[in-house]
Structures are given as structure tokens and as C-alpha cells.
Design a protein around this motif. Structure first.
Motif, short mmCIF file in Angstrom:
data_model
loop_
_atom_site.label_atom_id
_atom_site.label_comp_id
_atom_site.label_asym_id
_atom_site.label_seq_id
_atom_site.Cartn_x
_atom_site.Cartn_y
_atom_site.Cartn_z
N ARG A 1 -0.07 -32.82 47.16
CA ARG A 1 0.49 -33.51 46.00
C ARG A 1 0.81 -34.96 46.32
NH1 ARG A 1 5.75 -30.64 44.73
NH2 ARG A 1 5.92 -30.93 46.98
N ASP B 1 -5.93 -28.74 46.68
CA ASP B 1 -5.45 -27.39 46.38
C ASP B 1 -6.50 -26.35 46.74
OD1 ASP B 1 -2.77 -27.56 45.38
OD2 ASP B 1 -3.55 -28.53 43.59
N HIS C 1 -0.92 -33.21 41.47
CA HIS C 1 -1.73 -32.39 42.36
C HIS C 1 -3.14 -32.96 42.45
CE1 HIS C 1 0.58 -28.73 43.41
NE2 HIS C 1 1.30 -29.09 42.37
N ASP D 1 4.44 -27.33 39.65
CA ASP D 1 4.62 -27.09 41.08
C ASP D 1 4.33 -25.65 41.45
OD1 ASP D 1 5.29 -29.68 41.55
OD2 ASP D 1 7.44 -29.36 41.30
N ASP E 1 0.51 -30.24 35.68
CA ASP E 1 0.39 -29.99 37.11
C ASP E 1 1.70 -29.36 37.58
OD1 ASP E 1 -1.56 -32.93 37.78
OD2 ASP E 1 -2.20 -30.86 37.62
N ARG F 1 0.95 -24.25 43.35
CA ARG F 1 0.71 -24.10 44.77
C ARG F 1 0.78 -22.63 45.18
NH1 ARG F 1 1.05 -25.93 50.08
NH2 ARG F 1 -0.02 -27.77 49.31
#
Length: 328
Positions: free
Chosen positions: A86, A118, A113, A256, A254, A259
Motif C-alpha cells: 500500500r 497484492d 493499494h 484495508d 481500496d 489484504r
């Protein structure tokens, strides 16, 4: 029903031939056991190497601070900070020809991100999971099963390297920015209207691409038309000029929490805030490459590990007597 050998072989010679055949079978079995044990040891070394690669992409503060600046001018100038996959900080001054000077500051509560990172994070996790399962057994694995595992591992490492070398988001061939641009409210103050900010990956560099957009049906000032006709006003030439694009001005979410789900879903689908696409022209485009030392080191390590893995696969295939198909 019986089987006779012609010409007849004496019983003593037949026993010798049987012994030789059995010896060859035993020798082949010993070779397979030896190459299997050697390959398992290579897998242990691969696991250590992949753990080093994973550490280079781990979300460890303070992260990597990268300079963002256009060469020989200051149309774009500032810094961004990458932590893991990120961008958590950004302060970028824009001096574009088609819009007033402005400064982009990423909101402290937002993070951008980079989708390629990713997916790379996911591939590294999958590779480590494969090796952990393989090395968790007390007895050596079956050579056929080992070969299949190495094939999956090779595909995962190849995909990881391709992500670091993926196509430049600043090129016309990559339309991702049309739907994946940063949402305006991720910045403080929010982005000006008709400004696209997109982050991608190319040659182990974080690539920032700024696009000043114009609605297709926006009226053109008479003075501008006259200036273009007589040559006193010059158009900014780039590879996306005179092309109509469908752009989502609201960008994509995006979160968090993405992830956590990325571990099991290498193909991430962005969540669009709206389906109100606008037809626009790209009036001005400025791509900026920011080399990332950690990503450069990661790409180098992946190349070395891929070479090590390819050699182990060739050795195993040679002893097994099978053909190894490798992608060029």
C-alpha cells in the motif's frame, strides 16, 4: 499357458539375466530415492529464499519513501511512502499545463493499494504454503507428486516475476486506469474534477500516472478553436490523445480488509462506487517512474530462485525419465 524363449536360454544364464535386471531395478530405485532427497533439500533452500522475498514485501514501518519527480522539469514533484502493498503517504505538487497548480496530499485515514503487489503477495503466500506442506512429511514424497508440486511452484514464481515486470500503466495498451483510478476522497482536499491519479507497477518501479481529462461533449472556447486553427495554441501530444475513454470518476474502493482476503484470491476485483461512467478525452498525461530498491532486490531474488528451481526440476525429470516442458 506358458511362455517359451527361443532360442532356449540355459537355466544358469537365465538366472544371471534375472539378477542383472533386478540389479538395474534396484539401482533405479536408489537413484530415485537419492534425487528425491536432494530435491527436498533444494526445496528447503527455496523456502528460506522465499521467506526473504516475503520479508521485502512485508508491511513493516516506516516503509520505503520514494521520490516522485518528472525529469528536467517540475510538472510533478513530491514523495510517496510504500508500506507493504500500500501507499500510505503521498505529497505531490502538480504544475500541469491544462489545470491550475495543485498539491495532492493523501488523507491520513486512507491507503492506496497497488493491485499488482497484492497479487504478488498472494503468490508468495501460496508458494510458501506449498513448500510448507511438502516439507512437513517425515518421509520423502513420491517422485511424481514432488514433480507436480515443483511445477505448481514454478508457475507461481513465474507469475510473481511477471507482476514485477507488468505492462506500464502509462501506456495506451493498459486501460486499467479507467476503472481503477484513486477515489477523489482519498486525498485531502479531494481531487479536482476530471483528474485521474493511478498507481501501478513496471520494471520493479512504482509508476504514478496523472491524467487531466476533459468530457467529450464539453464546449470548446472560440479562442481555443481559433488558436488551434492558426497554430498559436499547441495541443499536448501523447499516446492517448484523440481517443475516447469511458472513465469512472468515483474510482474504486481500496479497503484495508482486502489484504486479508488476498491470501486466497490472487485475482482481486475492485469494488466500484458507482456505475456512472463518463466519456472523456485525455488532455494531458504525465507518467512518473519511482524505482523501489526493495522491489528491485525482490525481483533479483525471484530470478535466482527460479533458476535454482528449474535446475532441480530438470535433474528430477532426467532421473525419472520424463520430458520437462518449460515456458520460454
Amino acid at each position: 499357458m506358458s511362455l517359451d524363449i527361443w532360442p532356449p536360454v540355459p537355466a544358469a544364464e537365465l538366472k544371471v539375466k534375472e539378477a542383472e535386471t533386478q540389479m538395474l531395478i534396484d539401482l533405479k530405485a536408489r537413484e530415485l530415492r537419492w534425487i528425491t532427497n536432494e530435491t527436498v533439500q533444494v526445496c528447503r533452500d527455496l523456502k528460506h529464499g522465499l521467506e526473504d522475498c516475503y520479508a521485502l514485501l512485508a508491511p513493516i514501518d516506516p516503509g520505503s519513501t520514494l521520490a516522485v519527480s518528472t525529469p528536467r522539469n517540475e510538472r510533478v514533484k513530491g514523495t510517496i511512502t510504500r508500506v507493504g502493498t500500500r501507499i500510505v503517504k503521498a505529497s505531490i505538487a502538480l504544475r500541469l499545463a491544462t489545470m491550475p497548480p495543485t498539491t495532492l496530499t493523501l488523507s491520513p485515514s486512507a491507503a492506496i493499494h497497488i493491485h499488482a503487489l497484492d497479487a504478488l503477495h498472494t503468490h508468495l503466500n501460496q508458494s510458501l504454503d506449498l513448500l510448507s506442506v511438502l516439507l512437513s512429511h517425515d518421509t520423502p514424497p513420491d517422485p511424481g507428486s514432488l514433480a507436480q508440486t515443483l511445477t505448481l511452484l514454478s508457475e507461481s514464481l513465474s507469475a510473481s516475476a511477471e507482476l514485477l515486470k507488468c505492462s506500464n500503466p502509462g501506456t495506451h495498451a493498459s486501460p486499467s486506469w479507467q476503472l481503477h483510478s484513486c477515489p477523489p476522497d482519498q486525498f485531502s482536499p479531494p481531487l479536482p474534477p476530471n483528474l485521474s491519479v493511478y498507481l501501478g507497477l513496471q520494471d520493479s518501479c512504482v509508476v504514478l500516472c496523472i491524467r487531466a481529462l476533459e468530457p467529450v461533449h464539453a464546449p470548446v472556447h472560440l479562442g481555443t478553436r481559433l488558436g488551434l486553427a492558426i497554430g498559436t495554441v499547441r495541443r499536448l501530444e501523447h499516446d492517448e490523445m484523440d481517443t475516447v475513454f469511458s472513465w469512472d470518476p468515483s474510482g474504486c474502493e481500496d479497503a484495508d480488509s482486502k489484504r486479508d482476503s488476498a491470501r486466497h484470491n490472487p485475482i482481486w476485483t475492485p469494488h466500484h462506487r458507482s456505475s456512472n461512467l463518463e466519456e472523456v478525452y485525455v488532455r494531458e498525461k504525465v507518467p512518473v517512474d519511482s524505482p523501489d530498491p526493495s522491489l528491485i532486490s525482490l525481483y533479483s531474488k525471484l530470478g535466482f530462485l527460479s533458476h535454482m528451481l528449474a535446475q532441480a526440476r530438470r535433474n528430477l525429470a532426467a532421473v525419472m525419465g520424463t520430458d520437462l516442458e518449460e515456458k520460454v
